[in-house]
Design an enzyme around this catalytic site. Structure first.
Site, PDB file in Angstrom:
ATOM      1  N   GLY A 195      42.721  50.326  38.705  1.00 22.44           N
ATOM      2  CA  GLY A 195      43.325  51.330  39.576  1.00 22.44           C
ATOM      3  C   GLY A 195      44.843  51.380  39.497  1.00 22.44           C
ATOM      4  O   GLY A 195      45.432  52.460  39.485  1.00 22.44           O
TER       5      GLY A 195
ATOM      6  N   LYS B  25      48.046  38.661  50.091  1.00 18.14           N
ATOM      7  CA  LYS B  25      46.864  38.612  50.946  1.00 18.14           C
ATOM      8  C   LYS B  25      47.149  37.643  52.094  1.00 18.14           C
ATOM      9  O   LYS B  25      47.370  36.445  51.859  1.00 18.14           O
ATOM     10  CB  LYS B  25      45.640  38.151  50.163  1.00 18.14           C
TER      11      LYS B  25
ATOM     12  N   ALA C 125      41.830  44.509  36.511  1.00 18.85           N
ATOM     13  CA  ALA C 125      40.487  45.068  36.634  1.00 18.85           C
ATOM     14  C   ALA C 125      40.170  45.471  38.090  1.00 18.85           C
ATOM     15  O   ALA C 125      40.563  44.761  39.020  1.00 18.85           O
ATOM     16  CB  ALA C 125      39.458  44.043  36.150  1.00 18.85           C
TER      17      ALA C 125
ATOM     18  N   ASP D 243      44.353  34.978  31.897  1.00 21.13           N
ATOM     19  CA  ASP D 243      44.581  34.604  33.295  1.00 21.13           C
ATOM     20  C   ASP D 243      45.935  35.159  33.728  1.00 21.13           C
ATOM     21  O   ASP D 243      46.976  34.758  33.201  1.00 21.13           O
ATOM     22  CB  ASP D 243      44.561  33.079  33.417  1.00 21.13           C
TER      23      ASP D 243
END
Length: 364
Positions: A233, A314, A230, A269
């Site tokens: 993209g 990240k 979600a 999940d």
């Protein structure tokens, strides 16, 4: 600076100069080259000076240690001073001293080149130089073609980096790994029908991380999974290439991708879901600790759930380079434990922020 010394000039994202410098130090260590690195915070540029013969060998280490944070690299010499305008109306002649510096490189045995790029740092100050860079590039290109310095059959590329209106570096790259696009930035347009700007990350990953054989595996009819899909993209990029996509996310998909017949949305999940049978591609852009994502991707590859994966890590605020190395080592440990080989490529893309994007492929 003597004739025996040279300078590696590397472009990176502003704020990641220390990490790009680590790329250069790693390359230098692999070929026993000694370098003196100049890090200018928030400049989006790193300079590494050293013995010209030693620095020329750094290219030999690229296959073993491709840069993660350095987008583009060329080998040059010390900065060249360019004239400034004497008043608000007169245009300074910056082309003549650049041509003289280029001719000096030719006399020393460099060139010919197949093209010339006049570049600038990827900063607000650097982008203000873009009109000047375009003007100089047009004039340099014309003059160098007349002189024979540019030859379509050559393998080298000529670079002129403007760090200001009165300062430039001139140099050469001879490997697509070092300089595939001006400033190291692929030119991509935001698709109007894509649900988010994150779609550009995956489009850039396809351009930067995949070799031609892997790009051919992005073909209609294959099956991909998008973890953390979600608003869609990355799913959009896969579906527009004709792949059947299982989009896994508890959040909703948006725009046309939500009703795309090639897309199946599962509200699950992404850290726990697994397919019943192997898929051709896995992509993952979940916000989670990088080592946990590395562990997840490593097991998808090792267990045979997928052969190829593109994923984001990240990064923490500190020790970002060390974190990338830890994640690489974790994936290698998991895949080797299954008796398999793998190829892993990690880059900080232009459309990344505080993250890097990676591609891993299983090798049986």
């Amino acid at each position: 600076m003597t004739a025996a010394t040279a300078t590696w000039v590397a472009y990176c994202r502003g704020g990641f100069e220390a990490e790009a410098a680590a790329d250069l130090r790693r390359l230098a260590a692999l070929v026993d080259a000694t370098i003196d690195v100049d890090i200018m915070p928030s400049s989006a540029i790193v300079m590494a000076r050293g013995n010209a013969r030693e620095l020329s060998r750094i290219e030999d280490a690229l296959a073993t240690a491709p840069p993660v944070f350095a987008r583009s690299i060329f080998l040059g010499h010390d900065a060249l001073a360019l004239p400034a305008s004497t008043d608000g109306r007169e245009r300074a002649d910056r082309v003549t001293p650049l041509l003289a510096a280029i001719e000096a490189r030719r006399s020393a045995g460099d060139g010919p080149w197949h093209s010339v790029w006049v570049e600038y740092p990827d900063t607000n100050e650097g982008k203000a130089l873009s009109p000047l860079a375009r003007s100089i590039e047009t004039r340099l290109d014309a003059a160098l073609r007349v002189s024979g310095a540019l030859n379509a059959g050559a393998t080298l590329r000529l670079h002129a980096l403007l760090t200001s209106g009165t300062r430039a570096y001139v140099g050469t790259s001879n490997d697509p790994e070092l300089a595939a696009w001006p400033l190291g930035i692929p030119r991509l347009r935001m698709p109007g029908s894509a649900p988010s700007r994150s779609t550009l990350k995956l489009a850039e990953a396809f351009a930067v991380l995949l070799d031609p054989a892997d790009r051919t595996a992005l073909r209609p009819g294959l099956h991909a999974v998008d973890l953390g899909a979600a608003p869609g993209g990355w799913t959009w990029q896969l579906a527009r290439r004709g792949l059947r996509v299982t989009a896994v996310d508890n959040g909703p998909l948006k725009g046309s991708v939500a009703a795309d017949p090639l897309v199946t949305h599962l509200r699950e999940d992404g850290l726990k879901w697994r397919p019943r049978r192997p898929v051709d591609w896995l992509v993952c852009d979940i916000v989670e600790q990088p080592l946990r994502i590395a562990d997840l991707i490593g097991h998808w590859i090792a267990d045979g759930a997928t052969r190829r994966a593109i994923f984001n890590l990240k990064l923490p605020m500190k020790k970002r380079y060390d974190e990338v190395r830890r994640c690489e080592a974790r994936i290698a440990e998991i895949v080797a434990g299954a008796g398999l080989g793998h190829r892993l490529r990690v880059r900080q893309l232009y459309h990344d922020r505080e993250e890097v994007t990676a591609f891993v492929k299983r090798i049986d």
